[in-house]
Design a protein around this motif. Structure first.
Motif, short mmCIF file in Angstrom:
data_model
loop_
_atom_site.label_atom_id
_atom_site.label_comp_id
_atom_site.label_asym_id
_atom_site.label_seq_id
_atom_site.Cartn_x
_atom_site.Cartn_y
_atom_site.Cartn_z
N PHE A 1 0.82 -1.20 0.00
CA PHE A 1 0.00 0.00 0.00
C PHE A 1 0.87 1.26 0.00
O PHE A 1 0.51 2.26 -0.63
CB PHE A 1 -0.93 0.00 1.21
CG PHE A 1 -1.99 -1.05 1.14
CD1 PHE A 1 -2.94 -1.05 0.12
CD2 PHE A 1 -2.05 -2.07 2.08
CE1 PHE A 1 -3.91 -2.02 0.05
CE2 PHE A 1 -3.02 -3.04 2.02
CZ PHE A 1 -3.96 -3.03 0.99
N GLN A 2 2.01 1.23 0.69
CA GLN A 2 2.90 2.38 0.65
C GLN A 2 3.46 2.58 -0.76
O GLN A 2 3.55 3.71 -1.25
CB GLN A 2 4.04 2.21 1.65
CG GLN A 2 4.94 3.45 1.74
CD GLN A 2 6.09 3.29 2.70
OE1 GLN A 2 6.44 2.16 3.09
NE2 GLN A 2 6.70 4.38 3.11
N CYS B 1 -5.23 2.17 -8.34
CA CYS B 1 -4.58 2.53 -7.07
C CYS B 1 -5.41 3.57 -6.32
O CYS B 1 -5.55 3.50 -5.10
CB CYS B 1 -3.18 3.08 -7.32
SG CYS B 1 -1.96 1.81 -7.72
N LEU C 1 -6.65 2.71 -2.60
CA LEU C 1 -6.20 3.57 -1.49
C LEU C 1 -7.37 4.32 -0.87
O LEU C 1 -7.39 4.58 0.34
CB LEU C 1 -5.13 4.54 -1.98
CG LEU C 1 -3.81 3.90 -2.41
CD1 LEU C 1 -2.87 4.93 -3.01
CD2 LEU C 1 -3.13 3.20 -1.23
N VAL D 1 -9.04 1.86 1.41
CA VAL D 1 -8.25 1.68 2.63
C VAL D 1 -8.47 2.85 3.58
O VAL D 1 -8.66 2.68 4.80
CB VAL D 1 -6.75 1.55 2.28
CG1 VAL D 1 -5.90 1.61 3.55
CG2 VAL D 1 -6.50 0.25 1.53
#
Length: 301
Positions: A4-5, A69, A73, A76
């Motif tokens: 995720f980073q 992405c 994200l 999340v």
């Protein structure tokens, strides 16, 4: 590397237009930004960016992956916000203990307001004049009267618990109005039987009063000793004798004239009242909100 980073770094590279600009926004070195991009491309097996010394350009897959992405994200971030809300919303069972008279006359009427503010919190309230151990009894918070030994619990001071010496108008008309503490020795005094271990157990038949000349101890006697303030209250209202009772219990009767204060120049000492809870449980929203509510309602100004 954290997937995720790396996805977050990739989004910054695309939006900033270069790895150097993305490195500044991500507070990391340009080398580290490049490492995250290479890790993603190796994981996916597809090139995301076409890079030259002067510019970068998204590949066809890189454009599609950038949009995906953003979706991932975003989900999340939404999930983390939901978790934060769940952790911050008071809910669950809150176990409270309090002395009997304070619990009936002060705590119980106030709990309706707390329940309206935090409807997801269910309360289990134990009213007792004993002093149950919070940890052993599975209690979250306790209102505690009197002095206590220091422990590993947090003790928040509340307003003092005050008492009044009073009797019914019928009793005063029949037996006369006592003016001094010594006069009480000629009257029928109804005493409270404090439980074993209470720091006021010694005053069952000896009342401590403060006045113009300081504190005085007076031995009292009467037809009854009882272990409930409510019972003494009812006995006093019927004219059985003089009582020393919490203001929380008698203040309405004093206003209505059903009881009258005696020996006006002398006052029983107040008792300290504290709110106790374990420090490691304060992080629980249900307890934290109740402590805040209790301090607003009964805390010292």
């Amino acid at each position: 590397m954290d997937l995720f980073q790396s996805m977050g770094v990739y989004v910054k590279v695309v939006e900033a237009g270069s790895m150097t600009a993305a490195a500044l926004q991500c507070d990391m070195s340009t080398t580290m930004v490049g490492n995250h991009l290479r890790a993603l491309e190796q994981r996916l097996g597809v090139q995301l960016l076409q890079r030259t010394t002067r510019r970068q350009r998204l590949t066809e897959f890189g454009s599609v992956y950038y949009l995906r992405c953003l979706d991932v994200l975003g989900l999340v971030a939404d999930s983390e916000r939901l978790a934060e809300q769940a952790l911050d919303e008071p809910r669950g069972l809150l176990r409270i203990t309090a002395p009997l008279t304070f619990g009936v006359e002060r705590l119980a009427p106030a709990l309706s307001e707390f329940s309206l503010q935090y409807p997801q919190v269910k309360m289990d309230v134990v009213l007792t004049n004993s002093r149950p151990d919070l940890l052993e009894s599975g209690l979250d918070v306790a209102f505690r009267l009197g002095h206590f030994e220091q422990s590993n619990l947090i003790a928040r001071p509340l307003i003092d618990y005050t008492l009044t010496v009073c009797a019914s108008p019928e009793y005063v008309a029949r037996r006369g109005m006592p003016k001094t503490p010594e006069d009480l020795q000629q009257h029928d005094c109804l005493s409270f039987a404090y439980p074993a271990g209470d720091d006021w157990q010694s005053v069952e038949k000896r009342w401590r009063l403060g006045g113009p000349d300081g504190e005085i101890m007076v031995d009292v006697s009467g037809p009854m000793l009882m272990n409930t303030s409510a019972g003494l209250h009812q006995a006093a209202r019927t004219g059985m004798g003089i009582v020393m009772l919490p203001d929380a219990l008698v203040e309405q009767d004093l206003r209505d004239g059903k009881l009258v204060k005696v020996i006006h120049d002398y006052q029983p000492p107040s008792r300290p009242l504290h709110l106790l809870y374990a420090p490691d449980r304060y992080r629980l929203p249900k307890l934290r909100r109740f402590v805040e509510f209790a301090m607003q309602t009964w805390g010292r100004s």
